[in-house]
Design a protein around this motif. Structure first.
Motif, PDB file in Angstrom:
ATOM      1  N   PRO A 105       2.809   0.822 -43.699  1.00 25.58           N
ATOM      2  CA  PRO A 105       1.808  -0.187 -44.058  1.00 25.58           C
ATOM      3  C   PRO A 105       0.446   0.453 -44.314  1.00 25.58           C
ATOM      4  CG  PRO A 105       2.392  -0.367 -41.727  1.00 25.58           C
ATOM      5  CD  PRO A 105       3.312   0.635 -42.333  1.00 25.58           C
ATOM      6  N   CYS A 106      -0.295  -0.136 -45.250  1.00 24.90           N
ATOM      7  CA  CYS A 106      -1.651   0.320 -45.534  1.00 24.90           C
ATOM      8  C   CYS A 106      -2.599  -0.844 -45.302  1.00 24.90           C
ATOM      9  CB  CYS A 106      -1.770   0.792 -46.976  1.00 24.90           C
ATOM     10  SG  CYS A 106      -3.445   1.292 -47.426  1.00 24.90           S
ATOM     11  N   MET A 107      -3.663  -0.599 -44.555  1.00 28.36           N
ATOM     12  CA  MET A 107      -4.641  -1.663 -44.324  1.00 28.36           C
ATOM     13  C   MET A 107      -5.911  -1.391 -45.106  1.00 28.36           C
ATOM     14  SD  MET A 107      -6.341  -3.191 -40.852  1.00 28.36           S
ATOM     15  CE  MET A 107      -4.990  -4.317 -40.544  1.00 28.36           C
ATOM     16  N   LEU A 108      -6.376  -2.439 -45.792  1.00 32.35           N
ATOM     17  CA  LEU A 108      -7.686  -2.403 -46.428  1.00 32.35           C
ATOM     18  C   LEU A 108      -8.643  -3.023 -45.419  1.00 32.35           C
ATOM     19  CD1 LEU A 108      -8.431  -1.639 -49.407  1.00 32.35           C
ATOM     20  CD2 LEU A 108      -8.642  -4.064 -49.808  1.00 32.35           C
ATOM     21  N   LEU A 109      -9.550  -2.205 -44.868  1.00 32.62           N
ATOM     22  CA  LEU A 109     -10.444  -2.702 -43.828  1.00 32.62           C
ATOM     23  C   LEU A 109     -11.820  -2.980 -44.424  1.00 32.62           C
ATOM     24  CD1 LEU A 109     -10.328  -3.262 -40.721  1.00 32.62           C
ATOM     25  CD2 LEU A 109     -11.509  -1.090 -40.431  1.00 32.62           C
ATOM     26  N   ALA A 110     -12.072  -4.256 -44.702  1.00 29.93           N
ATOM     27  CA  ALA A 110     -13.367  -4.666 -45.266  1.00 29.93           C
ATOM     28  C   ALA A 110     -14.106  -5.494 -44.212  1.00 29.93           C
ATOM     29  CB  ALA A 110     -13.146  -5.462 -46.543  1.00 29.93           C
ATOM     30  N   ASP A 111     -15.149  -6.172 -44.617  1.00 26.40           N
ATOM     31  CA  ASP A 111     -15.855  -7.057 -43.686  1.00 26.40           C
ATOM     32  C   ASP A 111     -16.389  -8.247 -44.469  1.00 26.40           C
ATOM     33  OD1 ASP A 111     -18.884  -6.836 -44.351  1.00 26.40           O
ATOM     34  OD2 ASP A 111     -18.147  -4.781 -44.407  1.00 26.40           O
ATOM     35  N   GLY A 112     -16.940  -9.215 -43.771  1.00 25.05           N
ATOM     36  CA  GLY A 112     -17.402 -10.448 -44.406  1.00 25.05           C
ATOM     37  C   GLY A 112     -18.346 -10.227 -45.575  1.00 25.05           C
ATOM     38  N   THR A 113     -19.225  -9.237 -45.461  1.00 21.46           N
ATOM     39  CA  THR A 113     -20.156  -8.997 -46.564  1.00 21.46           C
ATOM     40  C   THR A 113     -19.416  -8.517 -47.805  1.00 21.46           C
ATOM     41  OG1 THR A 113     -21.457  -7.941 -44.842  1.00 21.46           O
ATOM     42  CG2 THR A 113     -22.418  -7.990 -47.025  1.00 21.46           C
ATOM     43  N   MET A 114     -18.533  -7.533 -47.614  1.00 21.21           N
ATOM     44  CA  MET A 114     -17.821  -6.975 -48.757  1.00 21.21           C
ATOM     45  C   MET A 114     -16.945  -8.046 -49.414  1.00 21.21           C
ATOM     46  SD  MET A 114     -18.991  -3.926 -48.564  1.00 21.21           S
ATOM     47  CE  MET A 114     -18.206  -3.574 -50.067  1.00 21.21           C
ATOM     48  N   GLY A 115     -16.407  -8.949 -48.603  1.00 23.78           N
ATOM     49  CA  GLY A 115     -15.557 -10.004 -49.137  1.00 23.78           C
ATOM     50  C   GLY A 115     -16.338 -11.047 -49.916  1.00 23.78           C
TER      51      GLY A 115
END
Lengths: 350, 177
Positions: free
Chosen positions: A164-174
């Motif tokens: 599995p690969c996780m894309l770790l973003a945050d509320g701002t980037m989203g």
């Protein structure tokens, strides 16, 4: 050259996934990533794909396991509390050696926490999250363009290494919009002779499973997996370096924290402070070599995080604690200002 | 760095996010670097809403506008909160039909626009935001006024293109003040 369009990070993920050939999305809504699901709900039916809003996160992640086992590109997305629910599935995916993309648009925690941006799932993401000895590939985009690019890359890496690969973003980037070019012409696909697609009585059964009751067998599986991890650590680290060549001070930050830190680095340089930024793009594998190289001339490191200090442990490990490492942190959904980072840079006694 | 930091602030429902998006799109069409960051969550549903827009010639670091060059305040709480943050020599555009107080700062240019009243008087209910943007363009030249049509076309979805004309009128009304 394709057109530049203005898109939210969440929408860019969804469209890039579709362009990368993903036709199976399973999710459950949660702020601040709901636009991923909303976009998929609109687009998937038009292109013959499957959008399914499951009855829970646990159900959604298990649907991803089923789709991945059948050999198709599948993904799910959520935000912090939802990812905790999905973590059992992530462990099973690692155990079954299944590739899939998992998006975490982080919000403040623990518990239900808040809905504003955070990076406090760093440990959960980079250490695996679920039970057992395993890792996920973890990519941390630093712009809307990278949200799209890393989505495509994430599928490729997951399939190449069967994990599995996780894309770790945050509320701002989203939530933020930036110009993005969706140019996904040569999508790399990987053959999946292991997929459970039905034998048509023409071959042996493929088995996708994480259960092994013979300890020596299970040990062998784990050792083999970690050999692959060692190869990945050697070949798949990614980082951006900014003004690091002559730097006495190195700021380490990813995602939104790196964006804020870049402003501070530019401001500090104007005042004559020799400071640079290392932005890890892959959080696992962590770009240890970039940091070790910088420690040959840099005398001080600063870790800037939207957490109580999680990545700082990897920074200290990467440089073997050979230099002092200070921490700039804001938590609970608060984002540090460039001024706070600048102040920390100026406070360093060289 | 030639960057302009803009903060739109007001109530949810005043088109704060939309007018920010309009300016961001216009910047994009001029091939500038742009970022647009909304407040999101419960405050969007009737409480305060704001959005940060940056137009720049260089890559944009933080997309968060803490110290705006241009503030567009559409209600009193927003004006009270952000007036002190405006950069020296910056602008504050104030909807004077909703905000009934004078500026506290004399080191920035404060421009009073009775935008809500003007919009209502001209049959453009709900478009006070675009009246304000028209005035912003006039005073700051942040984007060329002659380019408004192409940005409107991009920012208004296909099924709502019938609203483009009203938006154009509102922009022209503000620009003509």
């Amino acid at each position: 050259m394709k057109d530049k369009v203005l898109m939210k990070g969440n929408e860019a993920i969804a469209e890039a996934a579709i362009m990368a050939g993903c036709r199976h999305y399973f999710g459950y809504p949660i702020t601040p990533q709901t636009e991923v699901a909303a976009y998929m709900a609109k687009r998937m039916p038009k292109i013959g794909g499957t959008f399914l809003q499951a009855e829970s996160e646990i159900s959604a992640v298990n649907m991803v396991i089923g789709a991945a086992a059948a050999g198709v590109r599948a993904m799910t997305s959520s935000s912090s509390p939802g990812i905790s629910l999905k973590s059992e599935g992530l462990s099973y995916m690692a155990g079954c050696e299944l590739p899939a993309l998992i998006v975490n648009v982080q919000r403040g925690g623990p518990g239900l926490g808040g809905i504003q941006p955070s990076q406090s799932d760093y440990f959960q993401a980079t250490r695996g999250g679920g039970h057992g000895d395993y890792h996920m590939l973890v990519l941390a985009p630093g712009s809307v363009q990278e949200m799209a690019d890393m989505t495509v890359k994430g599928f490729e890496l997951a399939e190449t290494y069967r994990m599995p690969c996780m894309l770790l973003a945050d509320g701002t980037m989203g939530q933020m919009m930036e110009p993005v070019v969706l140019d996904v012409d040569d999508v790399k696909t990987v053959a999946k002779p292991w997929a459970v697609t039905g034998t048509k009585c023409e071959r042996e059964h493929n088995v996708v499973n994480s259960l092994s009751l013979v300890p020596e067998e299970l040990e062998k599986w784990n050792l083999a997996r970690y050999e692959r991890y060692a190869y990945i650590e050697e070949n798949e680290t990614r980082a951006e370096e900014f003004m690091t060549d002559d730097a006495d001070i190195i700021v380490v930050a990813f995602g939104i924290a790196a964006r804020v830190s870049k402003n501070a680095v530019v401001a500090a340089r104007k005042e004559g402070v020799k400071v640079g930024l290392i932005r890890p793009i892959s959080l696992w594998p962590f770009p240890k070599k970039n940091l070790a190289r910088a420690a040959e001339h840099a005398k001080h490191f600063i870790s800037v995080e939207l957490s109580m200090g999680q990545m700082i442990e990897d920074v200290e490990l990467a440089i073997r604690c050979s230099r002092p490492v200070s921490l700039v942190k804001r938590v609970g959904g608060v984002i540090p200002s460039p001024e706070e980072v600048l102040e920390a840079i100026k406070k360093v006694q060289l | 760095m030639a960057a302009t930091q803009i903060l739109f602030a007001g109530f949810g429902g005043q088109g704060i996010l939309f007018s920010g998006k309009f300016l961001a799109y216009e910047g994009l069409l001029e091939d500038r670097q742009v970022s647009w960051l909304p407040s999101y969550g419960p405050e969007m549903r009737g409480g305060t809403a704001n959005c940060s827009v940056i137009l720049s010639d260089d890559p944009i670091g933080s997309p968060i506008v803490s110290y705006p060059d241009i503030l567009i305040a559409m209600n009193l709480p927003s004006y009270d909160k952000y007036e002190p943050a405006v950069n020296n020599d910056g602008f504050a555009f104030v909807d004077s039909s909703l905000i009934h107080r004078e500026a506290k700062r004399d080191d920035i240019r404060t421009i009073y626009v009775p935008a809500t009243q003007l919009a209502d008087d001209n049959g453009l209910q709900g478009l006070a935001n675009m009246v304000m943007v028209g005035k912003v363009i006039k005073e700051t030249n942040i984007i060329p006024f002659e380019n408004i049509d192409r940005a409107l076309e991009k920012v208004i979805s296909a099924r709502h293109q019938n609203l483009a004309e009203a938006n154009r009128k509102a922009l022209a009304l503000g620009y003509g003040l």
